[in-house]
Design an enzyme around this catalytic site. Structure first.
Site, mmCIF file in Angstrom:
data_model
loop_
_atom_site.group_PDB
_atom_site.id
_atom_site.type_symbol
_atom_site.label_atom_id
_atom_site.label_comp_id
_atom_site.label_asym_id
_atom_site.label_seq_id
_atom_site.Cartn_x
_atom_site.Cartn_y
_atom_site.Cartn_z
ATOM 1 N N ASP A 1 -6.091 -8.328 1.297
ATOM 2 C CA ASP A 1 -6.167 -9.772 1.036
ATOM 3 C C ASP A 1 -7.008 -10.044 -0.196
ATOM 4 O O ASP A 1 -6.678 -10.908 -1.019
ATOM 5 C CB ASP A 1 -6.789 -10.499 2.241
ATOM 6 C CG ASP A 1 -5.966 -10.368 3.506
ATOM 7 O OD1 ASP A 1 -4.756 -10.093 3.398
ATOM 8 O OD2 ASP A 1 -6.526 -10.531 4.602
ATOM 9 N N ASN B 1 0.856 -1.179 0.000
ATOM 10 C CA ASN B 1 0.000 0.000 0.000
ATOM 11 C C ASN B 1 0.897 1.236 0.000
ATOM 12 O O ASN B 1 2.131 1.133 0.080
ATOM 13 C CB ASN B 1 -0.991 -0.013 1.167
ATOM 14 C CG ASN B 1 -0.317 -0.002 2.530
ATOM 15 O OD1 ASN B 1 0.737 0.624 2.717
ATOM 16 N ND2 ASN B 1 -0.905 -0.685 3.497
ATOM 17 N N LEU B 2 0.306 2.410 -0.103
ATOM 18 C CA LEU B 2 1.109 3.624 -0.251
ATOM 19 C C LEU B 2 2.021 3.849 0.949
ATOM 20 O O LEU B 2 3.190 4.238 0.782
ATOM 21 C CB LEU B 2 0.193 4.835 -0.454
ATOM 22 C CG LEU B 2 0.902 6.166 -0.710
ATOM 23 C CD1 LEU B 2 1.749 6.101 -1.979
ATOM 24 C CD2 LEU B 2 -0.106 7.307 -0.815
ATOM 25 N N SER B 3 1.523 3.596 2.155
ATOM 26 C CA SER B 3 2.349 3.794 3.358
ATOM 27 C C SER B 3 3.548 2.863 3.352
ATOM 28 O O SER B 3 4.675 3.276 3.681
ATOM 29 C CB SER B 3 1.512 3.563 4.617
ATOM 30 O OG SER B 3 0.479 4.507 4.715
ATOM 31 N N GLU B 4 3.314 1.603 2.986
ATOM 32 C CA GLU B 4 4.406 0.625 2.922
ATOM 33 C C GLU B 4 5.415 1.004 1.844
ATOM 34 O O GLU B 4 6.627 0.860 2.023
ATOM 35 C CB GLU B 4 3.835 -0.765 2.652
ATOM 36 C CG GLU B 4 3.002 -1.303 3.808
ATOM 37 C CD GLU B 4 2.077 -2.450 3.407
ATOM 38 O OE1 GLU B 4 1.566 -3.138 4.312
ATOM 39 O OE2 GLU B 4 1.854 -2.651 2.196
#
Length: 475
Positions: free
Chosen positions: A265, A196-199
């Site tokens: 998921d 995701n964007l944060s990761e």
């Protein structure tokens, strides 16, 4: 939409990762504890669901894919509960049962559809040497698989993931990674990695605009030798970076965000499933985006079936999804909506001159479900009911005005004196009528009730009447 993409009968996908039990305690709250300023929940129901990598496996099984799941659990009751959840959905479990570790469990307390607290039971799996056991289980299974998904929740099951990716590559099995952590080098050589964007920004730093995102995405993909990188960006949609192709972006398909639990998921499960049938990542991303939009409208970890996904994609491909539809076109859309677990509300009337009372009534009717149908008497039907001077406005005029009311999804028509036939043909979930009716006197009520639906009577707002408006205009 290509329906052959959803033919998963002969496909087998392996899932490896951090498996968890999601346990829900449901109950009502009516008082504050005398011991502390907290709500007291009287638990009335306990629900167990598959979580983490197990939810990915469950999502695949719901789509109709043959699934094998490899992970670490304890020798405890929670492991048995998790295995039961999965085996009931035809997921083949190849668990390593640890003597010294508990099954990772997340307990959520829910009241009135709101999560009040989450309690986690877990230990760091990476502190125990289990790499050889996991690799052996993967080695025994992977040659028979069309793809492998590595679902990394940073709990330690995938501490040896680099050797597992190399194993997949040696067998020419595409690998899809849902990553975690600050070191993406451990995913070197994977087919696709989906942060995701944060990761993503934890690895490359903050991207202040799309150009920076594109530059960093391409650089990261090349650095670690991935065929593709997919960055999920929440309300900003998804962006796919694929080898030798320009970036591909999609706006989010979510209509309403109720609970994001398990959305990632769903994305990885649908992505891998569509890829093994289509071999086209852009198509896989489009399907995954639609599926994610569906599940985040549900409470808790949710899944989607191939039938529901097909219905969503079919509806998306149509240009006449909403507005004025013939009864025949409308029946098709109702069936798609109901397959998508949407509650369809029906009401009817002449609606000769639309006034604020009607609009308020429509808003109240829409609140009873997800989609609202308004069926309108034809001009001939109105004349038989109201006399030769009616309607004031013809059918096309009346339907065009109704189409502009925000609460209304579909407008259709009927030529009979009563809506009995159209109600029986469309079989809505909720039948609504306004005025001084009892349920027993509402036309079509018996049919809707016999189909398991509901019948509701709403009161029109006082002070508004089509007849009075006409009388006042004649003065």
């Amino acid at each position: 939409m290509n329906s052959s993409y959803l033919n998963f009968k002969e496909k087998h996908i392996l899932v490896v990762g951090d498996v968890m039990l999601d346990r829900y305690w449901h109950g009502g709250t009516s008082r504050i504890s005398p011991e502390a300023p907290v709500q007291v929940v009287k638990v009335s129901d306990v629900e167990d669901r598959a979580g983490g990598a197990a939810n990915v496996a469950l999502g695949l099984a719901k789509l109709g894919v043959k699934v094998t799941l490899i992970g670490i659990v304890g020798k405890d009751e929670n492991a048995s509960a998790l295995q039961t959840c999965l085996q009931n959905e035809n997921v083949q479990c190849r668990f390593f049962h640890s003597d010294s570790l508990p099954t990772i469990t997340k307990l959520r307390v829910i009241s009135r559809h709101q999560q009040l607290i989450r309690v986690d039971f877990e230990e760091d799996l990476s502190s125990f040497d289990h790499r050889s056991e996991i690799e052996s289980l993967v080695q025994e299974t992977i040659a028979d698989c069309d793809a492998v998904i590595f679902s990394d929740y940073a709990k330690g099951t995938l501490s040896g993931i680099q050797s597992l990716i190399q194993l997949a590559n040696r067998h020419s099995v595409p690998s899809f990674v849902d990553p975690k952590g600050k070191d993406f080098s451990i995913y070197q050589g994977a087919t696709l990695v989906k942060p995701n964007l944060s990761e993503f920004e934890l690895i490359v730093g903050h991207c202040s605009n799309t150009d920076e995102l594109v530059e960093q995405g391409e650089s990261l993909r090349k650095e670690f030798g991935w065929q593709a990188l997919l960055v999920t960006r929440g309300e900003d949609g998804l962006m796919l970076f694929e080898e030798n192709k320009p970036p591909f972006s999609l706006a989010t398909a979510a209509r309403e965000v109720f609970d994001v639990t398990g959305a990632g998921d769903t994305v990885i499960a649908v992505l891998a499933s569509i890829f093994v049938t289509s071999k086209r990542l852009t198509d896989a991303v489009e399907y995954a985006n639609q599926a994610a939009g569906y599940v985040i409208g549900k409470l808790g970890t949710a899944t989607i079936s191939s039938e529901q996904l097909e219905a969503i994609m079919f509806a998306r491909s149509r240009t006449t999804n909403f507005g004025v539809l013939s009864p025949e076109e409308l029946l098709e859309q109702i069936q798609l909506a109901q397959l998508n677990d949407e509650k369809v509300v029906f009401t009817n009337g002449c609606f000769d001159i639309l006034h604020p009372g009607h609009v308020t009534y429509m808003k109240q009717a829409k609140a009873l479900g997800d989609r609202l149908i308004v069926a309108v008497n034809t001009d001939a039907s109105v004349k038989r009911l109201k006399g030769d001077k009616r309607p004031i406005n013809n059918l096309e005029h009346r339907m065009a005005v109704l189409e502009g009311v925000g609460a209304i999804d579909w407008v259709t028509w009927f030529d009979e004196d009563t809506p009995k036939e159209i109600i029986e043909a469309l079989s809505p979930d909720v039948l609504v009528k306004g005025g001084d009716y009892s349920i027993e006197t509402i036309v079509g009520a018996d049919h809707v009730l016999s189909c398991g639906g509901e019948v509701k009577v709403l009161t029109f707002v006082d002070g508004y009447s089509t007849t009075k408006i006409i009388e006042k205009a004649n003065l």
